[in-house]
Design a protein around this motif. Structure first.
Motif, PDB file in Angstrom:
ATOM      1  N   PHE A   1      -4.133   0.574  -3.225  1.00  0.00           N
ATOM      2  CA  PHE A   1      -3.053   0.851  -2.699  1.00  0.00           C
ATOM      3  C   PHE A   1      -3.209   1.414  -1.193  1.00  0.00           C
ATOM      4  N   MET A   2      -3.032   0.667  -0.083  1.00  0.00           N
ATOM      5  CA  MET A   2      -3.458   1.281   1.335  1.00  0.00           C
ATOM      6  C   MET A   2      -2.466   1.371   2.153  1.00  0.00           C
ATOM      7  N   PRO A   3      -1.574   1.975   2.353  1.00  0.00           N
ATOM      8  CA  PRO A   3      -0.590   2.241   3.278  1.00  0.00           C
ATOM      9  C   PRO A   3      -1.004   3.239   4.174  1.00  0.00           C
ATOM     10  N   SER A   4      -0.371   3.402   5.263  1.00  0.00           N
ATOM     11  CA  SER A   4      -0.486   4.393   6.144  1.00  0.00           C
ATOM     12  C   SER A   4       0.163   5.675   5.481  1.00  0.00           C
ATOM     13  N   ILE A   5      -0.225   6.949   5.862  1.00  0.00           N
ATOM     14  CA  ILE A   5       0.410   8.142   5.213  1.00  0.00           C
ATOM     15  C   ILE A   5       1.923   8.238   5.541  1.00  0.00           C
ATOM     16  N   GLU A   6       2.346   7.840   6.798  1.00  0.00           N
ATOM     17  CA  GLU A   6       3.752   7.772   7.161  1.00  0.00           C
ATOM     18  C   GLU A   6       4.481   6.914   6.362  1.00  0.00           C
ATOM     19  N   GLU A   7       3.972   5.798   6.046  1.00  0.00           N
ATOM     20  CA  GLU A   7       4.782   4.887   4.862  1.00  0.00           C
ATOM     21  C   GLU A   7       4.632   5.647   3.547  1.00  0.00           C
ATOM     22  N   ALA A   8       3.537   6.008   3.280  1.00  0.00           N
ATOM     23  CA  ALA A   8       3.587   6.563   1.790  1.00  0.00           C
ATOM     24  C   ALA A   8       4.405   7.573   1.526  1.00  0.00           C
TER      25      ALA A   8
ATOM     26  N   CYS B   1      -5.710   3.168  -7.372  1.00  0.00           N
ATOM     27  CA  CYS B   1      -6.736   4.166  -6.352  1.00  0.00           C
ATOM     28  C   CYS B   1      -5.708   3.978  -5.243  1.00  0.00           C
ATOM     29  N   CYS B   2      -5.292   5.201  -4.630  1.00  0.00           N
ATOM     30  CA  CYS B   2      -4.654   5.192  -3.284  1.00  0.00           C
ATOM     31  C   CYS B   2      -5.725   5.531  -2.140  1.00  0.00           C
ATOM     32  N   VAL B   3      -5.490   4.578  -1.040  1.00  0.00           N
ATOM     33  CA  VAL B   3      -6.259   5.064   0.111  1.00  0.00           C
ATOM     34  C   VAL B   3      -5.385   4.757   1.461  1.00  0.00           C
ATOM     35  N   PHE B   4      -5.091   6.013   1.813  1.00  0.00           N
ATOM     36  CA  PHE B   4      -4.095   6.314   3.028  1.00  0.00           C
ATOM     37  C   PHE B   4      -4.823   6.480   4.109  1.00  0.00           C
ATOM     38  N   THR B   5      -4.375   5.805   5.275  1.00  0.00           N
ATOM     39  CA  THR B   5      -4.853   6.173   6.534  1.00  0.00           C
ATOM     40  C   THR B   5      -3.967   7.236   7.256  1.00  0.00           C
ATOM     41  N   LEU B   6      -4.760   8.107   7.900  1.00  0.00           N
ATOM     42  CA  LEU B   6      -4.097   9.394   8.398  1.00  0.00           C
ATOM     43  C   LEU B   6      -4.084   9.742   9.809  1.00  0.00           C
ATOM     44  N   GLY B   7      -4.171   8.266  10.628  1.00  0.00           N
ATOM     45  CA  GLY B   7      -4.472   8.224  12.127  1.00  0.00           C
ATOM     46  C   GLY B   7      -5.398   8.963  12.701  1.00  0.00           C
ATOM     47  N   ALA B   8      -5.320   9.696  13.687  1.00  0.00           N
ATOM     48  CA  ALA B   8      -6.278  10.772  14.006  1.00  0.00           C
ATOM     49  C   ALA B   8      -6.858  11.628  13.210  1.00  0.00           C
TER      50      ALA B   8
ATOM     51  N   LEU C   1       0.815 -10.907  -8.379  1.00  0.00           N
ATOM     52  CA  LEU C   1      -0.309  -9.761  -8.555  1.00  0.00           C
ATOM     53  C   LEU C   1      -0.342  -9.765 -10.140  1.00  0.00           C
ATOM     54  N   GLN C   2       0.385  -9.843 -11.024  1.00  0.00           N
ATOM     55  CA  GLN C   2       0.272  -9.799 -12.509  1.00  0.00           C
ATOM     56  C   GLN C   2      -0.835 -11.065 -12.640  1.00  0.00           C
ATOM     57  N   GLU C   3      -0.503 -12.083 -12.178  1.00  0.00           N
ATOM     58  CA  GLU C   3      -1.525 -13.360 -12.598  1.00  0.00           C
ATOM     59  C   GLU C   3      -2.672 -13.002 -12.011  1.00  0.00           C
ATOM     60  N   ALA C   4      -2.857 -12.443 -10.721  1.00  0.00           N
ATOM     61  CA  ALA C   4      -4.120 -12.048 -10.410  1.00  0.00           C
ATOM     62  C   ALA C   4      -5.070 -11.227 -11.221  1.00  0.00           C
ATOM     63  N   LYS C   5      -4.296 -10.124 -11.520  1.00  0.00           N
ATOM     64  CA  LYS C   5      -5.067  -9.109 -12.738  1.00  0.00           C
ATOM     65  C   LYS C   5      -5.177  -9.964 -14.032  1.00  0.00           C
ATOM     66  N   LYS C   6      -4.267 -11.075 -14.238  1.00  0.00           N
ATOM     67  CA  LYS C   6      -4.662 -11.417 -15.619  1.00  0.00           C
ATOM     68  C   LYS C   6      -5.836 -12.368 -15.530  1.00  0.00           C
ATOM     69  N   ARG C   7      -6.150 -12.841 -14.293  1.00  0.00           N
ATOM     70  CA  ARG C   7      -7.592 -13.609 -14.126  1.00  0.00           C
ATOM     71  C   ARG C   7      -8.576 -12.591 -13.807  1.00  0.00           C
ATOM     72  N   GLY C   8      -8.396 -11.179 -13.877  1.00  0.00           N
ATOM     73  CA  GLY C   8      -9.532 -10.360 -13.611  1.00  0.00           C
ATOM     74  C   GLY C   8      -9.910 -10.061 -12.160  1.00  0.00           C
ATOM     75  N   ARG C   9      -8.990 -10.269 -11.239  1.00  0.00           N
ATOM     76  CA  ARG C   9      -9.321 -10.069  -9.599  1.00  0.00           C
ATOM     77  C   ARG C   9      -9.134  -8.602  -9.553  1.00  0.00           C
ATOM     78  N   THR C  10      -9.877  -7.994  -8.294  1.00  0.00           N
ATOM     79  CA  THR C  10      -9.584  -6.951  -7.920  1.00  0.00           C
ATOM     80  C   THR C  10      -8.459  -7.151  -6.817  1.00  0.00           C
ATOM     81  N   VAL C  11      -7.396  -6.200  -6.808  1.00  0.00           N
ATOM     82  CA  VAL C  11      -6.057  -6.479  -5.906  1.00  0.00           C
ATOM     83  C   VAL C  11      -6.169  -5.362  -4.977  1.00  0.00           C
ATOM     84  N   THR C  12      -6.239  -5.548  -3.678  1.00  0.00           N
ATOM     85  CA  THR C  12      -5.905  -4.498  -2.644  1.00  0.00           C
ATOM     86  C   THR C  12      -4.562  -5.090  -1.931  1.00  0.00           C
ATOM     87  N   PHE C  13      -3.868  -3.929  -1.284  1.00  0.00           N
ATOM     88  CA  PHE C  13      -2.445  -3.921  -1.014  1.00  0.00           C
ATOM     89  C   PHE C  13      -2.121  -3.249   0.144  1.00  0.00           C
ATOM     90  N   ASP C  14      -1.431  -3.882   1.097  1.00  0.00           N
ATOM     91  CA  ASP C  14      -0.749  -3.132   2.008  1.00  0.00           C
ATOM     92  C   ASP C  14       0.380  -3.800   2.513  1.00  0.00           C
TER      93      ASP C  14
END
Length: 314
Positions: free
Chosen positions: A190-197, A220-227, A155-168
């Motif tokens: 950063f996109m885990p479920s709220i349970e994982e977070a 940025c955090c983007v959490f899925t909250l199920g229902a 991921l450090q290399e991805a950012k060094k190359r100017g990429r947008t990194v998404t993660f789950d």
């Protein structure tokens, strides 16, 4: 660049059956309505959905040298995904899961870890792996060889190359934070479920969880909250809680992966934060209406139409 997104990580073959109300005694048979095979996993499910949503995708992962690998590679190619960066590992089974989907959508699983435990990304492949403006790492927690310092270097290399990194990630627990925390400064979304977070941070609310991860370097955090929908929190101060769509749930397998694919597609399309979350939720909702991690998703245009048509929960 050759690709819109490079999707790295966990590739699994899912065998799903529904509705399963019990496992038969002895050698008896129970009849069910549907059985499917799908390419799944926090990378595999995401790359298939992203391709169906119109993105030019590179798949970066590992399969074994068995019949399951043949299916995974053929399916990726069927959807126009470049599978040339997929590793086929001799003498190792392809990672696979049997999912018994209950009438309420619950899905107890039986899993063989397999090839994903042996997957790594060699520096000599970086020029291809990072030949996309968006790089997604999915499956941390079940990538035995890549988890930890190798992922930080990647991921450090991805950012060094100017990429947008998404993660789950997957199967997170309180212990998982040890391998996730060093990655956070290199993660844009950063996109885990709220349970994982919650499990990893020890915090009790989406707001407190977001503060925990943002304080450790995530953009940025983007959490899925199920229902309950989804929660978006950015370093710039933006906070959004977006309600879920009102749908009839058949199977929740792969909903998180579809959310990731929808959000990545929204980034590619340069949607604003609220539209991005809503579009990601629409992709996840479509998957929840059928069996398997790619069910329901037809195209970008169809997903956008559903997003505009569905009512949100009050």
């Amino acid at each position: 660049m050759r690709y819109d997104v490079s999707i790295i990580g966990l590739y699994i073959l899912d065998v799903l059956g529904r509705p399963v109300t019990k496992i038969p005694d002895r050698g008896n048979v129970e009849f069910i309505d549907e059985i499917r095979l799908t390419v799944a996993g926090t990378a595999g499910g995401t790359v298939v959905d992203a391709a169906k949503l119109g993105l030019k995708c590179l798949a970066v992962g590992a399969v074994g040298d068995d019949e399951k690998a043949d299916f995974v590679i053929a399916t990726l190619q069927k959807f126009g995904i470049d599978a040339s960066a997929m590793q086929r590992l001799k003498g190792i089974p392809t990672s696979a899961t049997i999912l018994n989907v209950r009438p309420n959508g619950d899905r107890p699983a039986l899993h063989v870890r397999g090839a994903s435990d042996h997957f790594e990304v060699a520096p000599e492949t970086y020029d291809q792996v990072f030949d996309a403006p968006i790089v997604h790492l999915g499956g941390t927690g079940l990538l035995k060889k890549l988890d930890g310092e190798p992922s930080r270097i990647l991921l450090q290399e991805a950012k060094k190359r100017g990429r947008t990194v998404t993660f789950d990630l997957i199967a997170a627990s309180a212990e998982t934070i040890k391998i996730v925390a060093p990655l956070l400064p290199f993660i844009d979304y950063f996109m885990p479920s709220i349970e994982e977070a919650k499990d990893m941070s020890g915090q009790g609310s989406p707001e407190d969880c977001a503060k925990f991860y943002l304080d450790q370097g995530a953009t940025c955090c983007v959490f899925t909250l199920g229902a309950e929908g989804a929660f978006y929190a950015h370093q710039d101060g933006t906070r959004l809680k977006v309600p879920a769509y009102d749908i009839n749930v058949v199977d929740t397998t792969g909903c998180g992966d579809a959310f990731d694919a929808g959000f990545i597609t929204a980034l590619h399309r340069k949607m604003d934060p609220e539209q991005s979350v809503r579009f990601a939720q629409a992709a996840a909702a479509l998957v929840a209406t059928g069996l398997g991690s790619d069910a329901g998703i037809v195209s970008f245009e169809d997903t956008l139409a559903q997003m505009k048509k569905w009512r949100v929960k009050s």
